[in-house]
Enzyme design. Sequence first.
Site, short mmCIF file in Angstrom:
data_model
loop_
_atom_site.label_atom_id
_atom_site.label_comp_id
_atom_site.label_asym_id
_atom_site.label_seq_id
_atom_site.Cartn_x
_atom_site.Cartn_y
_atom_site.Cartn_z
N GLY A 1 0.83 -1.19 0.00
CA GLY A 1 0.00 0.00 0.00
C GLY A 1 0.87 1.24 0.00
N CYS A 2 0.28 2.36 -0.41
CA CYS A 2 1.08 3.58 -0.50
C CYS A 2 1.56 4.03 0.87
CB CYS A 2 0.29 4.68 -1.21
SG CYS A 2 -1.32 5.03 -0.48
#
Lengths: 333, 333, 333, 333
Positions: free
Chosen positions: C146-147
């Site tokens: 995930g970012c």
Amino acid sequence: MPPSVSVFGAAGFTGALTARLLHRHPTFELCAVTARSDVGRRLDDLYPYHRVPITLEELDLDRHADVDGAVVAYPHGAAAPLVAELRERGVRVVDLSADFRLRDRAVYELWYRDHVAPELLSEAVYGLPERYRAEICQADLVANPGCFPTAALLALAPLARDGLIEDVVIDAKSGVSGAGRSPSERTHFVAVDENVSAYGVPRHRHTPEIEQELAALGADVRVTFTPHLLPLDQGELLSCYVTVAENGDNGVDLDRLYDEFYGSEPFVEITPEPPGVRDVRETNICRLSVHRDVRTGRVIVFAAIDNLWKGAASQAVQNLNLMFGLPESEGIA
Amino acid sequence: MPPSVSVFGAAGFTGALTARLLHRHPTFELCAVTARSDVGRRLDDLYPYHRVPITLEELDLDRHADVDGAVVAYPHGAAAPLVAELRERGVRVVDLSADFRLRDRAVYELWYRDHVAPELLSEAVYGLPERYRAEICQADLVANPGCFPTAALLALAPLARDGLIEDVVIDAKSGVSGAGRSPSERTHFVAVDENVSAYGVPRHRHTPEIEQELAALGADVRVTFTPHLLPLDQGELLSCYVTVAENGDNGVDLDRLYDEFYGSEPFVEITPEPPGVRDVRETNICRLSVHRDVRTGRVIVFAAIDNLWKGAASQAVQNLNLMFGLPESEGIA
Amino acid sequence: MPPSVSVFGAAGFTGALTARLLHRHPTFELCAVTARSDVGRRLDDLYPYHRVPITLEELDLDRHADVDGAVVAYPHGAAAPLVAELRERGVRVVDLSADFRLRDRAVYELWYRDHVAPELLSEAVYGLPERYRAEICQADLVANPGCFPTAALLALAPLARDGLIEDVVIDAKSGVSGAGRSPSERTHFVAVDENVSAYGVPRHRHTPEIEQELAALGADVRVTFTPHLLPLDQGELLSCYVTVAENGDNGVDLDRLYDEFYGSEPFVEITPEPPGVRDVRETNICRLSVHRDVRTGRVIVFAAIDNLWKGAASQAVQNLNLMFGLPESEGIA
Amino acid sequence: MPPSVSVFGAAGFTGALTARLLHRHPTFELCAVTARSDVGRRLDDLYPYHRVPITLEELDLDRHADVDGAVVAYPHGAAAPLVAELRERGVRVVDLSADFRLRDRAVYELWYRDHVAPELLSEAVYGLPERYRAEICQADLVANPGCFPTAALLALAPLARDGLIEDVVIDAKSGVSGAGRSPSERTHFVAVDENVSAYGVPRHRHTPEIEQELAALGADVRVTFTPHLLPLDQGELLSCYVTVAENGDNGVDLDRLYDEFYGSEPFVEITPEPPGVRDVRETNICRLSVHRDVRTGRVIVFAAIDNLWKGAASQAVQNLNLMFGLPESEGIA
């Protein structure tokens, strides 16, 4: 007894702002706000910054039309039948849609759709107070102008009245709130941010409204009008490029013309510097600046308004004030 | 041996970007970057996102002019003497200032100031490759066009060449980087944010440059040109409103005209939808869209560029590529 | 023969950017882009600035899975069955969803939903190259982080490995592109502009992913993680407030620790000044800065990435490069 | 006779806004506005949107101090001598600088500079009305709180009073107007736009002010406070991460605690959803939301204010109202 009012269609940007202005208005009593979506939600939940602690209700004419005045903030086409019902019940109406702005039914139907209440067209007054103040004071139905026509007509009226307009190009720059509250590909933050582009090319629906009112002032011209979407929320700037009529006295003193034309208007400002939309944010003011390009002979007029205020909600309240004999600036200055 | 280049005036937005493009260029060797402020600071300290690990030096012609090519990114007036020195030493120059764009010294001096190197005016080639590619290939001094003229000329060249322009209004919208790096009241975030206004009214200095090049194409018109400052960093949109010449064939197929005119150009895109500046961000591309308003007969052309790229730095590299016989797109596609 | 790849789910922000990076990649051959909406539209119509002249197709595994590699950009839950099919056909996959990031099925099902392909969990490698480079080189299925976890783990890994983290608060600031392309009340320009607020309070789904990987490094802590939505399109800044473990040597030289830990990493930058997201815009770079607050003993680490690049698409290409034995930076530097 | 007031230092953002609020105030009479720059310019030229048609004058105490009350909007250090002169002449003062906020001269001199009027420290009341209303009503000198401390203290006061704060991290997000009107590299539009970064790391000067007031409430903690600069003009959001004291009853009903603590406050709103700064734009309101993270036991409090209003100018007017026995909300609601 203070005059009672309802706002119909208060879930959208302009209806909600109208509700806020009327909720805090010293004289009007805001009785109800209705909506076609978000029924049951409170306005201060949808729009915390408006701080209107009233719940959106489904339309119930028997209850909601039992008022002295109404503001209708419905989409074009949907407004006309509601306005007709309200008028039948004797309610005085300011309509924010385009349904009663164009006096010629054929022009309306060319640019919009079939008109469902054409019988009211002759009764409606075009709600630009700086132009039709006397008529608005007597009116039972006022068609609130479009945001772009408001700025365009205030920018061009002095030139139009004096027969100086041979031709005009209007380049408009608008904030995103003008596109309404519905989420769409076009209003997504990522589509707007760091961007600018034209839309409605080459036939935006505000064109015939501008032409109608310029003609009423004596300027029978076809207008080129092109709006652009900008990365800001509220505000509208119009840059009007006027080719001066050859029979017009090109030596006219423009500053004096505008000063005299608008001398006593409470909501028009004239400045030597080109205005910015920030100068008029959250006000009912239109700020104008007029310039002559001696190289080309062209006259350039800039007009800045807040599209949600003078371009819609606060002008609606200005009209209501006039219709009910109140001070014109009450609740909006 | 790869051609060596220096960038003079690399502390500003356009000079720094030129340095970045040349630093990563497959063929050119970037030898030095000079500046008049911030000497001793590294470019990747001033502009981390450019990632150019080179230190800004004070000008020392003996060292910095010992190169094959140079880009000069000095202000108007300050550029001319440096360009003259570089030319004397045999360096081939792309100049980003206005000093060599106007062929007529009198016009330059009317809009800018006394010219300090008028003898070079006849030698300079106007660096719009889509218009003067052959001349640029042979040139030793190229005057890189202004950002607004770049977009305006690409937008209007097909109409100008075919004698279709009777009159034109150019309404330009520009991001803030066009105002340069110096902090000022006008570039303060709070002054720009949620705002839009015109500037340089009614005589912006890019006007004579546009008129000169339209005239060279056959369109001898006086241009009304008005730029506006928008709340975005890079990007420039021009909306050009053209009154078509009466003797022009108003029935011309505009799409075909533009497609044929720009058919093989690597950096011109033509689209049916009005372009947004985001479409060309950080590219050397100009994106055009042409429309006819049948109600008024007017032709509207939109042009979008990145003011720092095609409007300045990447066009400078495009010119350098041509001057040194490299593929035109090298390092900028 | 160059390795062939397909991008599944290329209509969204991250899928489209992955398609652009692969379309211009020197080695990979982009064979197809599929989508669940906008089928039949060209990518360069949806995203002009990506300039990928390929049409979005409806999923047809027989055609689209006949490739060497794939990137899956489906929502959580929808990705797993497609990934399973692709793996059965022998395609090597980078999955952008959360479906294979959490090694413990129970944790996944607590924070997300029932898992439809749990048998693949043991095969999947967590695709943070700076941490699992060797494993990624051997992997057939990579779960792209995930970012927020990408930035958080790069910020905290040196401290976690050395046992210095007693407790950590992560305050994240994210641009709007992180919310995806679907228009909504929350991503409307008017809702975001001139605003900032927290979301996902107090349990954002990226929390267990951060905790899993910190634990793998030796830091078994419960993380307080709160993201905020900011008025910018791309970019993510994490401010990590670390309470140092009492048994940790509080006198450790933080700059040296980070320099040594990341010394040779091509996509990690360490700076003395707190980074801005603009410094890493449209790059695969994570920019870090570590500070000690001597008054409180706390260590503060800032990490800036571009959420669409290092936080998603360019990191997916970085992983693909490793999986196919190509230079790690190819096509993304 | 209405009380007369002067604003000293009205060219800056907060002084100008104070002048606007007092110019429109129903009771106070604004007599003069002075400035150290821009003398001779009218305020409505510098700030058209404030619409204050008064000219900025050079300081002349004999004329400008002949008033009942004064607001001083000078920089830290420059304010103290002017405040001392005004107090000597018997003028009641609200000071917007930090010069009289810290009760302990040594702490002031550690974080700022030598104090030039330490004799007034004991007389000054800390101007947070929600905390010191009674004292402000009696005060002749009020030190208006910093913008960050205003939000931080309103966020944390209920927890501090009840002994629940063991430790706290305050992550603040601020609009650019907080950096003042002077143009600089840091406030240039291009530096802020599409960016976010921390500043003042790790020792911002508002830290001791927060700690002083938390201690006065019973929470003797060292605060980690880190502000970040955001691309918006007005507005400030604080995210406060509180580690609850072990002896604190962790089962306390937070919503009830906050509701009771602030029950009757006119300018504090408590909401279940995390607030956005847009909710309080151009108001004197602080909007709070309190959450418990059951996984970590931590309490998270969000506070949103307008940094120029409740964080400075409108709070100054709120204090003036109290000092002069007027309704607390007059002119600011």
